[in-house]
Design a protein around this motif. Sequence first.
Motif, PDB file in Angstrom:
ATOM      1  N   GLY A 216      -4.969   1.473   8.825  1.00  0.00           N
ATOM      2  CA  GLY A 216      -6.072   0.842   8.109  1.00  0.00           C
ATOM      3  C   GLY A 216      -6.447  -0.513   8.666  1.00  0.00           C
ATOM      4  O   GLY A 216      -7.545  -1.011   8.404  1.00  0.00           O
TER       5      GLY A 216
ATOM      6  N   GLN B 131     -11.152  -7.552  11.568  1.00  0.00           N
ATOM      7  CA  GLN B 131     -12.139  -6.897  10.712  1.00  0.00           C
ATOM      8  C   GLN B 131     -13.511  -6.884  11.387  1.00  0.00           C
ATOM      9  O   GLN B 131     -13.930  -7.875  11.992  1.00  0.00           O
ATOM     10  CB  GLN B 131     -12.238  -7.607   9.365  1.00  0.00           C
TER      11      GLN B 131
ATOM     12  N   THR C  72      -0.399   7.879   4.166  1.00  0.00           N
ATOM     13  CA  THR C  72      -1.604   7.523   3.402  1.00  0.00           C
ATOM     14  C   THR C  72      -1.669   6.027   3.152  1.00  0.00           C
ATOM     15  O   THR C  72      -2.733   5.401   3.294  1.00  0.00           O
ATOM     16  CB  THR C  72      -1.628   8.282   2.067  1.00  0.00           C
TER      17      THR C  72
ATOM     18  N   LYS D 155      -6.246  10.185  11.645  1.00  0.00           N
ATOM     19  CA  LYS D 155      -6.618   8.854  11.171  1.00  0.00           C
ATOM     20  C   LYS D 155      -5.827   7.783  11.911  1.00  0.00           C
ATOM     21  O   LYS D 155      -4.814   8.055  12.551  1.00  0.00           O
ATOM     22  CB  LYS D 155      -6.365   8.731   9.669  1.00  0.00           C
TER      23      LYS D 155
ATOM     24  N   SER E  39       0.823  -1.208   0.000  1.00  0.00           N
ATOM     25  CA  SER E  39       0.000   0.000   0.000  1.00  0.00           C
ATOM     26  C   SER E  39       0.861   1.263   0.000  1.00  0.00           C
ATOM     27  O   SER E  39       0.553   2.241  -0.693  1.00  0.00           O
ATOM     28  CB  SER E  39      -0.924  -0.014   1.225  1.00  0.00           C
TER      29      SER E  39
ATOM     30  N   CYS F  34      -2.688   4.259   6.396  1.00  0.00           N
ATOM     31  CA  CYS F  34      -4.052   4.527   6.842  1.00  0.00           C
ATOM     32  C   CYS F  34      -5.109   3.980   5.888  1.00  0.00           C
ATOM     33  O   CYS F  34      -6.229   3.683   6.308  1.00  0.00           O
ATOM     34  CB  CYS F  34      -4.256   6.033   7.035  1.00  0.00           C
ATOM     35  N   GLU F  35      -4.764   3.838   4.617  1.00  0.00           N
ATOM     36  CA  GLU F  35      -5.729   3.353   3.631  1.00  0.00           C
ATOM     37  C   GLU F  35      -5.562   1.870   3.314  1.00  0.00           C
ATOM     38  O   GLU F  35      -6.275   1.334   2.462  1.00  0.00           O
ATOM     39  CB  GLU F  35      -5.621   4.176   2.343  1.00  0.00           C
ATOM     40  N   CYS F  36      -4.637   1.207   3.993  1.00  0.00           N
ATOM     41  CA  CYS F  36      -4.403  -0.221   3.752  1.00  0.00           C
ATOM     42  C   CYS F  36      -5.630  -1.031   4.168  1.00  0.00           C
ATOM     43  O   CYS F  36      -6.248  -0.762   5.195  1.00  0.00           O
ATOM     44  CB  CYS F  36      -3.177  -0.682   4.539  1.00  0.00           C
ATOM     45  N   ARG F  37      -5.981  -2.020   3.374  1.00  0.00           N
ATOM     46  CA  ARG F  37      -7.083  -2.928   3.682  1.00  0.00           C
ATOM     47  C   ARG F  37      -6.591  -4.368   3.535  1.00  0.00           C
ATOM     48  O   ARG F  37      -5.950  -4.719   2.551  1.00  0.00           O
ATOM     49  CB  ARG F  37      -8.275  -2.679   2.751  1.00  0.00           C
TER      50      ARG F  37
END
Length: 668
Positions: free
Chosen positions: A341, A423, A411, A338, A160, A414-417
């Motif tokens: 992720g 989960q 970024t 934030k 990511s 924080c945006e890693c999925r």
Amino acid sequence: MAARGCVHSACTFPRALCGATDKLTTIFSVPYRPIQQIRRRACRLLTVPMLSRVETDSTARSMATSITSTKREPANLATQQPRQKSSYEEAVVALNSLQSNAETIRRSLQHRNESRKHNIPNMINYLQRVGISLDDVDKLSVIHVTGTKGKGSTCAFTESILRQYGYKTGIFSSPHLIEVRERIRINGRPIDRDLFSRSFWDVFNQLQASKDEHESGMPPYFSFLTVMALYVFVREGVDVAVLEVGIGGQYDSTNLVRSPVVCGVTSLDLDHTNLLGNTLQDIAWHKAGIFKKGAPAITVTQPDSAMQVILNRSLEIESPLSIAAPLTLEELSPCGGKQLGLAGEKQLYNAGLAVHLCRVWLHTHLTEQGGKVPRESSAVEEESITAVTKATSLATIPVRQGASLSQQMITGLCECRWPGRNQTIHTPGVTYYLDGAHTADSFQQCVDWFQRSADKERKVFKGRVWRALIFNMTGDRPVSCLLRKLKDCQFDMAAFCPNVVSTIASQNIPDQLNLMVEQETVLKKSLKYRQAWDDLCAQLGSEPTSAGADCNGRLTPSPPPPPPLHRHVNNNNNNNDDGSVDSHLVNGQYQNGVVGLDGWSPTQRCVSACFPCIASALQWVAGREGVDLADPTPTGGKGEGDHMQVLVTGSLHLVGGVLELLVPDMND
């Protein structure tokens, strides 16, 4: 009454709880209101029309053989015309033919010390047969990651981050959750079905055509996917390939890489001990086997015994070793408040490791390209690349601090999925917590995360909040000590089932077919796990677990428990001609043709049950049999204002099966 497949199991146990027969009601001699409330909730399963996607989707499940076969399809499916198999499904079916059966695995374990030494030479041979050389692999610019826990998350963070820098990324990981194409990703997304199909048949046909000329023959399942991933990455021209080790490292199929840019080692724990050894030192030796001369090796903090082995191997191989400090939340502050992720405190260690893997890669790549090295790539990276570590003791291993992070790194983090790990899925009336924990340490992390998150959520509800566990485990792990860690979660219900979505063959996708286990074995394991849970409940303390909690999290009082029931008596001779199973009581015990579904632990007040498939376990704990799990309504099987919190943990394959039912379009 006769019922079909997994629906039968979903209905029979709640029916027993409801006192559906006179024989059963005579067993209970004292009032038991909290459990009676669960009974009323579970009784809704019998009254909702059969409308679930699990029971009516006749278009997407025709390629696999389920773990429990039936003699014919249900009426609503039998009237449907069989659909045309897609090229992707045909590819997955052919891929499954490379799985080793249980007997082959048992034989290979007996000779593992000799056979595994041939794995890397065989892998090189497979690659050459499909037109890929080791020089081609070297040009992929590989980041190689091993470890026991968190290696998938570390790879996801790493990919990511580098994608935020504008690089075309490839990532190879295992296992998959829903579809096998999840294992091979381009720019963070599973490759599409067409690319998977084309690449699969290119590789499969070339290997098939040349197998008679080579002693190595056809590769096994994981080795084939490793070859295919490298084939895709070379053909697609990725800038960086992030490779996650399958098992161990020294003899893993991914260890054919001879010139990685950097190697990472995540947290170590006892796992796969039948292959890697029974001590952390044994496991550390295998993990450090991916180190290569001159390529930096970065690890997280490990127990001293394991770290000493890692250091010794790094000195032997001449791979400069350093330790990545865990990231701090303060270092993420520039991202506007934030969070990472991926949830869970342990992710700070994985994120810290990923940051330094990226820094080394960026420094190396940009130096080779003649570009400007970013300011966050410090002198530590340059020294680690050009010199063999001078560390001769644990105290002298250099520690890499996070320091300032670039906006791209923040970024990317924080945006890693990365689904299936810490989960949370919110639906009306039910919140699902999913985490594929499989070692003692990861179970403790899972419990800490679940309790913290579920307790916080519980405070917002005015009605009762119930808690349920869905559990399964693969391999020969010490299940009793793992289940013991779950006791503090105060579950009201516990369901145990194999890693199969449905007992109806046409409703299982081929991606989740596992030929490496036997039907009888997995069913016995589910019963074994339930027995271990019930025994644990009986052993730990005399104070009962709450059957619910109010909106402030206060435990509700519970009256004395009912008399204990006899457990785990099965009757496997009650199948009907149409493949259904009759439900009935024998000697006061509820019988079932697949598993025993009788009673609960008397001291802990946690109702337990075994089911033959994931769908039936989900529908039982969610209290809404016959409702589409992916689109539930607020009018499910609970009381007005009640809420259910469901923890799904143990096997990642179990988590994947749950995700398929809850989020069937996850990869689209």
